[in-house]
Motif scaffolding. Sequence first.
Motif, PDB file in Angstrom:
ATOM      1  N   VAL A 220      48.686  44.465  40.107  1.00 33.26           N
ATOM      2  CA  VAL A 220      48.387  44.032  41.466  1.00 33.26           C
ATOM      3  C   VAL A 220      49.046  42.677  41.654  1.00 33.26           C
ATOM      4  O   VAL A 220      48.784  41.754  40.890  1.00 33.26           O
ATOM      5  CB  VAL A 220      46.872  43.913  41.707  1.00 33.26           C
ATOM      6  CG1 VAL A 220      46.597  43.439  43.125  1.00 33.26           C
ATOM      7  CG2 VAL A 220      46.194  45.259  41.468  1.00 33.26           C
ATOM      8  N   PRO A 221      49.941  42.536  42.612  1.00 31.37           N
ATOM      9  CA  PRO A 221      50.650  41.264  42.766  1.00 31.37           C
ATOM     10  C   PRO A 221      49.694  40.105  42.981  1.00 31.37           C
ATOM     11  O   PRO A 221      48.707  40.227  43.710  1.00 31.37           O
ATOM     12  CB  PRO A 221      51.526  41.506  44.013  1.00 31.37           C
ATOM     13  CG  PRO A 221      51.622  42.991  44.143  1.00 31.37           C
ATOM     14  CD  PRO A 221      50.342  43.521  43.605  1.00 31.37           C
ATOM     15  N   SER A 222      49.968  38.970  42.332  1.00 31.70           N
ATOM     16  CA  SER A 222      49.132  37.787  42.511  1.00 31.70           C
ATOM     17  C   SER A 222      49.696  36.861  43.583  1.00 31.70           C
ATOM     18  O   SER A 222      49.026  35.936  44.018  1.00 31.70           O
ATOM     19  CB  SER A 222      48.995  37.022  41.191  1.00 31.70           C
ATOM     20  OG  SER A 222      50.258  36.619  40.720  1.00 31.70           O
TER      21      SER A 222
ATOM     22  N   VAL B 173      43.148  35.763  36.505  1.00 30.24           N
ATOM     23  CA  VAL B 173      42.354  35.713  37.736  1.00 30.24           C
ATOM     24  C   VAL B 173      41.836  34.281  37.952  1.00 30.24           C
ATOM     25  O   VAL B 173      41.830  33.773  39.076  1.00 30.24           O
ATOM     26  CB  VAL B 173      41.186  36.719  37.660  1.00 30.24           C
ATOM     27  CG1 VAL B 173      40.121  36.418  38.704  1.00 30.24           C
ATOM     28  CG2 VAL B 173      41.716  38.143  37.850  1.00 30.24           C
ATOM     29  N   LEU B 174      41.421  33.632  36.871  1.00 33.07           N
ATOM     30  CA  LEU B 174      40.997  32.236  36.969  1.00 33.07           C
ATOM     31  C   LEU B 174      42.161  31.345  37.395  1.00 33.07           C
ATOM     32  O   LEU B 174      42.018  30.487  38.278  1.00 33.07           O
ATOM     33  CB  LEU B 174      40.451  31.761  35.625  1.00 33.07           C
ATOM     34  CG  LEU B 174      39.132  32.355  35.152  1.00 33.07           C
ATOM     35  CD1 LEU B 174      38.781  31.816  33.769  1.00 33.07           C
ATOM     36  CD2 LEU B 174      38.016  32.039  36.137  1.00 33.07           C
ATOM     37  N   SER B 175      43.321  31.539  36.774  1.00 32.80           N
ATOM     38  CA  SER B 175      44.484  30.710  37.090  1.00 32.80           C
ATOM     39  C   SER B 175      44.898  30.862  38.548  1.00 32.80           C
ATOM     40  O   SER B 175      45.244  29.872  39.215  1.00 32.80           O
ATOM     41  CB  SER B 175      45.660  31.080  36.183  1.00 32.80           C
ATOM     42  OG  SER B 175      45.351  30.820  34.828  1.00 32.80           O
ATOM     43  N   ASP B 176      44.848  32.083  39.053  1.00 32.03           N
ATOM     44  CA  ASP B 176      45.218  32.306  40.452  1.00 32.03           C
ATOM     45  C   ASP B 176      44.240  31.625  41.401  1.00 32.03           C
ATOM     46  O   ASP B 176      44.624  31.110  42.455  1.00 32.03           O
ATOM     47  CB  ASP B 176      45.284  33.807  40.747  1.00 32.03           C
ATOM     48  CG  ASP B 176      46.580  34.437  40.258  1.00 32.03           C
ATOM     49  OD1 ASP B 176      47.495  33.679  39.892  1.00 32.03           O
ATOM     50  OD2 ASP B 176      46.667  35.672  40.232  1.00 32.03           O
ATOM     51  N   PHE B 177      42.954  31.615  41.048  1.00 31.98           N
ATOM     52  CA  PHE B 177      41.970  30.924  41.880  1.00 31.98           C
ATOM     53  C   PHE B 177      42.265  29.428  41.902  1.00 31.98           C
ATOM     54  O   PHE B 177      42.178  28.786  42.963  1.00 31.98           O
ATOM     55  CB  PHE B 177      40.561  31.176  41.357  1.00 31.98           C
ATOM     56  CG  PHE B 177      39.486  30.508  42.183  1.00 31.98           C
ATOM     57  CD1 PHE B 177      39.080  31.054  43.387  1.00 31.98           C
ATOM     58  CD2 PHE B 177      38.878  29.327  41.742  1.00 31.98           C
ATOM     59  CE1 PHE B 177      38.093  30.442  44.163  1.00 31.98           C
ATOM     60  CE2 PHE B 177      37.890  28.713  42.495  1.00 31.98           C
ATOM     61  CZ  PHE B 177      37.491  29.273  43.708  1.00 31.98           C
TER      62      PHE B 177
ATOM     63  N   PHE C  92      34.249  31.168  45.047  1.00 33.90           N
ATOM     64  CA  PHE C  92      34.679  31.859  43.825  1.00 33.90           C
ATOM     65  C   PHE C  92      34.054  33.248  43.736  1.00 33.90           C
ATOM     66  O   PHE C  92      34.743  34.228  43.400  1.00 33.90           O
ATOM     67  CB  PHE C  92      34.286  31.027  42.608  1.00 33.90           C
ATOM     68  CG  PHE C  92      34.762  31.593  41.295  1.00 33.90           C
ATOM     69  CD1 PHE C  92      36.107  31.589  40.976  1.00 33.90           C
ATOM     70  CD2 PHE C  92      33.862  32.118  40.384  1.00 33.90           C
ATOM     71  CE1 PHE C  92      36.558  32.097  39.759  1.00 33.90           C
ATOM     72  CE2 PHE C  92      34.301  32.625  39.176  1.00 33.90           C
ATOM     73  CZ  PHE C  92      35.644  32.617  38.860  1.00 33.90           C
ATOM     74  N   ILE C  93      32.780  33.371  44.048  1.00 35.38           N
ATOM     75  CA  ILE C  93      32.122  34.680  44.028  1.00 35.38           C
ATOM     76  C   ILE C  93      32.753  35.600  45.067  1.00 35.38           C
ATOM     77  O   ILE C  93      33.008  36.784  44.806  1.00 35.38           O
ATOM     78  CB  ILE C  93      30.606  34.534  44.266  1.00 35.38           C
ATOM     79  CG1 ILE C  93      29.963  33.867  43.044  1.00 35.38           C
ATOM     80  CG2 ILE C  93      29.961  35.895  44.541  1.00 35.38           C
ATOM     81  CD1 ILE C  93      28.484  33.569  43.211  1.00 35.38           C
TER      82      ILE C  93
ATOM     83  N   ALA D 172      39.269  42.184  42.100  1.00 36.76           N
ATOM     84  CA  ALA D 172      38.289  42.993  41.362  1.00 36.76           C
ATOM     85  C   ALA D 172      38.989  44.021  40.479  1.00 36.76           C
ATOM     86  O   ALA D 172      38.562  44.287  39.350  1.00 36.76           O
ATOM     87  CB  ALA D 172      37.342  43.680  42.341  1.00 36.76           C
ATOM     88  N   ALA D 173      40.080  44.608  40.985  1.00 42.96           N
ATOM     89  CA  ALA D 173      40.816  45.614  40.211  1.00 42.96           C
ATOM     90  C   ALA D 173      41.469  44.996  38.980  1.00 42.96           C
ATOM     91  O   ALA D 173      41.416  45.555  37.876  1.00 42.96           O
ATOM     92  CB  ALA D 173      41.867  46.282  41.096  1.00 42.96           C
ATOM     93  N   ARG D 174      42.118  43.857  39.152  1.00 39.76           N
ATOM     94  CA  ARG D 174      42.738  43.188  38.012  1.00 39.76           C
ATOM     95  C   ARG D 174      41.688  42.815  36.971  1.00 39.76           C
ATOM     96  O   ARG D 174      41.898  42.975  35.770  1.00 39.76           O
ATOM     97  CB  ARG D 174      43.485  41.941  38.484  1.00 39.76           C
ATOM     98  CG  ARG D 174      44.760  42.250  39.251  1.00 39.76           C
ATOM     99  CD  ARG D 174      45.321  41.004  39.894  1.00 39.76           C
ATOM    100  NE  ARG D 174      45.538  39.945  38.909  1.00 39.76           N
ATOM    101  CZ  ARG D 174      45.706  38.660  39.240  1.00 39.76           C
ATOM    102  NH1 ARG D 174      45.674  38.295  40.512  1.00 39.76           N
ATOM    103  NH2 ARG D 174      45.910  37.755  38.309  1.00 39.76           N
ATOM    104  N   ASN D 175      40.571  42.299  37.437  1.00 38.42           N
ATOM    105  CA  ASN D 175      39.512  41.869  36.531  1.00 38.42           C
ATOM    106  C   ASN D 175      38.921  43.064  35.781  1.00 38.42           C
ATOM    107  O   ASN D 175      38.652  42.994  34.577  1.00 38.42           O
ATOM    108  CB  ASN D 175      38.434  41.140  37.334  1.00 38.42           C
ATOM    109  CG  ASN D 175      37.676  40.130  36.513  1.00 38.42           C
ATOM    110  OD1 ASN D 175      38.163  39.632  35.496  1.00 38.42           O
ATOM    111  ND2 ASN D 175      36.485  39.802  36.953  1.00 38.42           N
ATOM    112  N   ALA D 176      38.728  44.176  36.475  1.00 39.85           N
ATOM    113  CA  ALA D 176      38.185  45.380  35.836  1.00 39.85           C
ATOM    114  C   ALA D 176      39.131  45.920  34.773  1.00 39.85           C
ATOM    115  O   ALA D 176      38.700  46.406  33.724  1.00 39.85           O
ATOM    116  CB  ALA D 176      37.898  46.447  36.886  1.00 39.85           C
ATOM    117  N   SER D 177      40.428  45.837  35.044  1.00 42.47           N
ATOM    118  CA  SER D 177      41.407  46.305  34.079  1.00 42.47           C
ATOM    119  C   SER D 177      41.325  45.494  32.793  1.00 42.47           C
ATOM    120  O   SER D 177      41.471  46.023  31.693  1.00 42.47           O
ATOM    121  CB  SER D 177      42.809  46.211  34.680  1.00 42.47           C
ATOM    122  OG  SER D 177      43.780  46.666  33.777  1.00 42.47           O
TER     123      SER D 177
END
Length: 392
Positions: A52-54, A85-89, A317-318, A327-332
């Motif tokens: 999934v593109p960031s 996911v953290l870095s992108d946030f 953040f939530i 959510a998809a990236r994190n689930a993967s």
Amino acid sequence: MSNRRIYSRRTVLRMLGAVSVISPLALSCRSSEPEGATPRSSPAARPSPTVVPSSGFQLPEYVDRTRLEGELFVFNWGDYIDPDVLSDFERLTGVKVTVDTYDTNEQAIAKLQQGGIAYDIVVPTDYAVQILIGLGLLEPLDRSVVRAIEHLDPNNLNGPYDPGNRYSVPYFWGTSGYAYDTAVLGPDLASWEALFEPAEAARGKIVMHGYYRETIAAALLWLGYPLNETSDEALQRALEVLKAQKPFVLTYTSENNDELLIAGEAVIAHCWTGQAILAKRERPTIRYVIPKEGCAVWQDNLCVVKGAPHRYAAMVFIDYLCWPEIAARNASYVGYASPNRTAREQGLLDPDLVNDPAIYLDDTTWKRLQWFKDLGPDYVKYDRIWTELRAG
């Protein structure tokens, strides 16, 4: 430690019998379980990431960038969020995220009670959310910011531990059914009967959970009782069923159920969803079953700590973790079922898991699931049954 999210997070979660709502008093008198599990390192354990593109993400208009604090402190299970996911946030918001970890819900609750460290977000399991609410340790959600909760499956919302989701947002979830080798036991098992009236081929090759709420619950469900049943008659019947099953049991464990299936030492194992996923990845003849009589469901949740020093950033953040692409990236990365329905409907999640009706459930299957509840003083009955079973 690629399996830490399963063995350190989900297994140690239940090390103190932590599969139900328990009061602080009950915590002090529960029988102890073995300390932590040792994660195994396996390159096959981590799923291939969903691409999934960031780039191109922007904060939604309802987020006020001027209110974002410069940092955020997250208290989470080990290896339970994608570092990217953290870095992108951080790049998106300018907020620096620091993550501390814990091994059990009880450890997290105790640390929050002690104070001293000002955490913003904690990730408790269902029953622990209820305890934290009762202790006044959670902040109500700001729904003007946490709007992406609308992407979550209604089946994952409004749990009995937090009706209306005033304090919690579902993060990951799973069930406690069983996995078995279809090459040995055939393709059509569908009931707890497979464990409690087993085929001869399963003699000495059944694995049952090492945590008594799970194992006793399975016997109760097979007998037609709710999994939180506390009557003396029902519990005695459950004990008799478990004693009769014991000659077929290889071991009682919640640490390496998948490894035993992969190695062929077990042909059927009472286990959590994530363990079944790993086993099937290594041994394709493995199949996961949610028994027709029902089974337990668990869910981890994102919550804001009472008095969080970076409350607004925590809400943002939530919300961010509920965006379908995120959510998809994190689930993967994490390897458990995501509650994000939009991510499923948009085809962002692993299709092999999404298309498995025992992993991502239809509404009818959801109705067969039950949540563990606080047993109060009746915990002692379960302790007694477990002691008698293991000693016999």
